[in-house]
Design an enzyme around this catalytic site. Structure first.
Site, PDB file in Angstrom:
ATOM      1  N   LYS A 160      44.703  43.190  34.528  1.00 28.06           N
ATOM      2  CA  LYS A 160      43.265  44.001  34.032  1.00 28.06           C
ATOM      3  C   LYS A 160      43.541  44.800  32.628  1.00 28.06           C
ATOM      4  CE  LYS A 160      43.729  47.169  37.509  1.00 28.06           C
ATOM      5  NZ  LYS A 160      43.052  48.176  38.489  1.00 28.06           N
TER       6      LYS A 160
ATOM      7  N   SER B  74      46.104  43.760  43.135  1.00 24.36           N
ATOM      8  CA  SER B  74      45.689  45.143  43.901  1.00 24.36           C
ATOM      9  C   SER B  74      46.520  44.830  45.279  1.00 24.36           C
ATOM     10  CB  SER B  74      44.355  45.188  44.073  1.00 24.36           C
ATOM     11  OG  SER B  74      43.852  46.190  44.905  1.00 24.36           O
TER      12      SER B  74
END
Length: 550
Positions: A159, A149
């Site tokens: 992820k 991120s």
């Protein structure tokens, strides 16, 4: 925000503070994690496994183990469709992609990689999963996004998104995490793997044009005709992230007056201004990290930015500069539910427990149900998927909402769409979101908000995460009776991993940090800035006293 602002916050990074990329990559391949050390194990937080290769917290072994665990999870769940994989521009993302593909190919997974090696935003992966699975009951697709991120340049992240297209629920990630750590314990002996060149050539590795597909679909969620017809001037800073080449294609495809102010990609992110703590962080909600775009605000009618994987947004208005995320969420919700006439009459508003009470007021005025959940976008996935939520947003500038016809767009955060929505709002109403928020404050009452950090060791953070409301001895908060003490979210009764205390004149919430020896205090006053300061001070005293007695 901590009161300890670094003296160089908002300034260019000194050369000596930049990440040594060759050393970072070397550490990715050369260091071997010790599973007996907690910080070196695989650990899925609210947004996957994250860490730094210098700390032996994110390296080749972690990615190999997680990828193998995902392959085994897919087999158990009979997920036999393609796996869409994307990665951002962090230095560790490319080697992590290579490691993952070696395992996925060895396990016979049909992998969809980005055409031409293009970087891939998180929402483009979510869109691809949902588009493939539409109308299917078997042979479903899922995905992986390799990103930490907005975190600093030395960070890596990984992820998993199951067939619902959103962030994996904790039941899924717990299983993947547990199996990955078993594989780490064995020295990755149970990992199937082939060389990267062979994985690239494998019959199971395919190319997918994430960029063109995503850009072409934007007309289904935003009124591009209104934006184009208004001829408003827009500026965007991709902050060196995965959507860096998406913006020019959007401008070209929809014939928009959209200027990309920086197209540079550099793994040190040397073009960023330092964040509040003196670190480089691609956070579009930080006035320190966004200093460059804020300085350009008078050149545009509206400007915006996204973080590195483009799942968070930041909006800069000519009237107000950078809008706090909560302000923009309230404006977006107010606008969308008044102008999306094809959305269901029962479509609700989703927010996290630490998001602004202004959202509650907007929802009440519109007669919409408020769905308040713990921090984590995973709580919005089912509602966005079935249309029972028209909008899901969290205080950290992450959001997604329904298409124009009320159907699902993404079930993961999308930074690009909310950013462009700010242009639609400005074009249609003649008010930029800063002016629109001022109007909301005048109509519904002003809100004063802040977030601070307080020190807490590992044991204290564990206690806070399991705190019971009965352990709060105080009966008053900043001179007013305490009306509610929440440890579970009102919307779904799930634990908030902390505590929220509410009075008539404001509220605070406290949650432990997953990565630092602190806990975060979020607060809002419905009176004034002085009352907010008092509220924050008393919040820390209340929490510290509760922890001491726990």
């Amino acid at each position: 925000m901590s009161s300890k602002i670094h003296p160089l916050a908002g300034h260019a990074a000194p050369a000596a503070s930049l990440t040594d990329i060759p050393r970072l990559i070397t550490a990715y391949y050369s260091e071997k994690p010790d599973p007996s050390i907690a910080s070196q194990r695989v650990s899925f937080g609210t947004s996957g496994h994250r860490g730094c290769s210098f700390d032996v917290a994110f390296n080749e072994y972690h990615v190999l183990a997680i990828s193998q665990a995902i392959c085994e999870y897919r087999r158990r769940q009979n997920i036999s469709g393609p796996l869409f994989i994307g990665c951002d521009t962090h230095a560790l993302s490319a080697p992590a992609f290579a490691s993952a593909l070696e395992v996925l190919a060895a396990n016979g997974v049909q992998v969809m990689t980005s055409a031409g090696g293009e970087y891939t935003p998180t929402p483009a992966v979510s869109r691809a999963i949902l588009a493939y699975n539409r109308g299917r009951n078997t042979g479903l697709a899922d995905g992986i996004v390799i990103t930490p991120s907005h975190n600093p340049p030395d960070s890596g992240g990984f992820k998993y998104n199951p067939p619902n297209g959103g962030p994996a629920d904790s039941d899924v990630t717990r299983g993947i995490e547990s199996r990955a750590n078993e594989l780490l314990q064995s020295g990755a002996a149970g990992v199937a793997r082939i060389g990267f060149a062979a994985a690239r050539r494998a019959a199971t590795t395919h190319s997918h044009d994430f960029l063109q597909t995503y850009v072409h679909d934007l007309g289904a969620i935003l009124d591009m005709d209104v934006i184009r017809g208004s001829r408003i001037r827009m500026g965007v800073d991709p902050l060196g992230g995965a959507g860096v080449h998406y913006w020019a294609r959007i401008a070209e495809h929809y014939r928009l007056d959209l200027t990309v102010v920086n197209e540079e990609i550099d793994p040190t992110f040397r073009f960023m201004t330092l964040d509040w703590d003196g670190k480089i962080r691609m956070d579009p909600s930080s006035s320190y990290a966004m200093r460059r775009l804020i300085g350009l605000k008078d050149k545009f009618d509206i400007a915006f930015a996204c973080d590195t994987d483009h799942d968070r947004h930041g909006v800069v208005t000519a009237s107000s500069g950078l809008l706090p995320p909560n302000h923009y969420l309230a404006v977006a919700i107010d606008y969308l539910f008044r102008h999306r006439t094809h959305w269901g009459a029962n479509a609700a508003v989703g927010k996290t427990v630490v998001s602004s009470a202004m959202i509650d007021r907007v929802s009440r005025r519109m007669g919409r149900t408020l769905y308040e959940v713990p921090v984590g976008f995973k709580w919005f996935v089912d509602g966005l998927l079935d249309g029972s939520l028209g909008f899901g947003g969290e205080e950290s500038a992450g959001a997604s909402f329904s298409r124009l016809d009320g159907s699902v767009w993404t079930t993961d955060k999308d930074g690009i769409v909310p950013a462009l929505l700010s242009a639609e709002i400005t074009a249609r109403t003649g008010l930029d979101p800063g002016d629109a928020y001022r109007n909301l404050s005048e109509e519904l009452g002003a809100v004063f908000a802040n977030r601070v950090d307080a020190p807490a060791n590992t044991e204290q953070k564990k206690k806070l995460g399991k705190l019971d409301g009965a352990q709060v001895r105080s009966t008053d908060l900043a001179g007013e009776p305490i009306e509610q003490i929440l440890t579970a979210a009102p919307g779904n009764n799930a634990s908030i991993g902390g505590i929220k205390v509410v009075s008539d004149g404001g509220w605070f919430a406290a949650r432990p940090s997953g990565t630092e020896d602190i806990y975060k205090i979020y607060a809002e006053s419905f009176h004034d800035a002085g009352h907010l300061d008092r509220l924050l001070t008393e919040a820390q005293l209340i929490v510290d006293a509760a922890l001491a007695g726990a």
